[in-house]
Scaffold this motif. Structure first.
Motif, PDB file in Angstrom:
ATOM      1  N   LYS A  91       0.801  -1.233   0.000  1.00 44.22           N
ATOM      2  CA  LYS A  91       0.000   0.000   0.000  1.00 44.22           C
ATOM      3  C   LYS A  91       0.826   1.271   0.000  1.00 44.22           C
TER       4      LYS A  91
ATOM      5  N   TYR B  55       4.199  -0.725  -2.978  1.00 46.84           N
ATOM      6  CA  TYR B  55       3.470  -1.410  -4.048  1.00 46.84           C
ATOM      7  C   TYR B  55       2.038  -1.628  -3.582  1.00 46.84           C
ATOM      8  N   THR B  56       1.179  -1.962  -4.520  1.00 46.01           N
ATOM      9  CA  THR B  56      -0.195  -2.328  -4.180  1.00 46.01           C
ATOM     10  C   THR B  56      -0.514  -3.672  -4.828  1.00 46.01           C
TER      11      THR B  56
ATOM     12  N   ASP C 164      -3.093  -5.591  -6.806  1.00 38.70           N
ATOM     13  CA  ASP C 164      -4.243  -5.307  -7.668  1.00 38.70           C
ATOM     14  C   ASP C 164      -5.194  -6.485  -7.779  1.00 38.70           C
ATOM     15  N   GLY C 165      -4.719  -7.674  -7.455  1.00 39.04           N
ATOM     16  CA  GLY C 165      -5.558  -8.866  -7.538  1.00 39.04           C
ATOM     17  C   GLY C 165      -4.742 -10.099  -7.231  1.00 39.04           C
TER      18      GLY C 165
ATOM     19  N   TYR D 150      -0.138 -13.147  -7.490  1.00 41.51           N
ATOM     20  CA  TYR D 150      -0.561 -11.787  -7.184  1.00 41.51           C
ATOM     21  C   TYR D 150      -0.202 -10.862  -8.333  1.00 41.51           C
TER      22      TYR D 150
ATOM     23  N   SER E 117       1.333  -3.624  -8.529  1.00 44.12           N
ATOM     24  CA  SER E 117       1.732  -2.351  -9.151  1.00 44.12           C
ATOM     25  C   SER E 117       2.754  -1.686  -8.249  1.00 44.12           C
TER      26      SER E 117
ATOM     27  N   ASN F  78       5.080   1.522  -6.942  1.00 46.61           N
ATOM     28  CA  ASN F  78       4.934   2.966  -6.778  1.00 46.61           C
ATOM     29  C   ASN F  78       6.255   3.628  -7.166  1.00 46.61           C
TER      30      ASN F  78
ATOM     31  N   LYS G 104       4.475  -3.104 -13.394  1.00 43.78           N
ATOM     32  CA  LYS G 104       3.502  -4.166 -13.111  1.00 43.78           C
ATOM     33  C   LYS G 104       4.263  -5.472 -12.980  1.00 43.78           C
TER      34      LYS G 104
ATOM     35  N   ASN H  96       4.094  -9.754 -11.251  1.00 41.28           N
ATOM     36  CA  ASN H  96       3.352 -10.851 -10.655  1.00 41.28           C
ATOM     37  C   ASN H  96       4.260 -11.503  -9.630  1.00 41.28           C
TER      38      ASN H  96
END
Length: 123
Positions: free
Chosen positions: A4, A7-8, A10-11, A22, A25, A27, A85, A87
């Protein structure tokens, strides 16, 4: 925790083999890149390892400490501009749920592989 801020998530998707992948994204404006390095920012390897640990915690729903790293291989640099981006795939050994294998990748590029042992983190 880096999630947060650095990085975040996203799913996430649970795979047929039990692994969890995962979508992340990065920052690019995070302070870590001001020191590592301002002209050409690179994600520190320790931050990659922390991302893996945090994804493992999310996948299992509990807090861990990374006790041992058996193998850690950085195969490509994670940069906030070139690889915003990512994974993160985490997989736990069926015989020992504290044995972790993980990969940071995106499309056809693998950035890091790691295998290690987790232990429950005491509060």
């Amino acid at each position: 925790m880096l999630v947060k801020d650095f990085y975040t998530i996203d799913g996430k998707q649970v795979q047929d083999d039990g692994s969890v992948v995962y979508a992340i994204s990065m920052n690019p404006n995070h302070d870590v890149y001001k020191g590592h390095f301002p002209e050409k920012p690179i994600t520190p390897g320790v931050c990659n390892i922390q991302m893996i640990k945090e994804c493992a915690e999310d996948a299992q729903g509990k807090a861990f400490t990374l006790k041992d790293i058996d193998r850690c291989r950085l195969t490509s640099m994670v940069t906030p501009d070139g690889s915003p981006k990512l994974n993160v795939k985490v997989q736990f050994d069926a015989a020992d749920p504290y044995k972790l294998s993980a990969t940071i990748f995106h499309e056809d590029v693998t950035y890091m592989t790691l295998s290690g042992t987790l232990v429950d983190r005491l509060s």
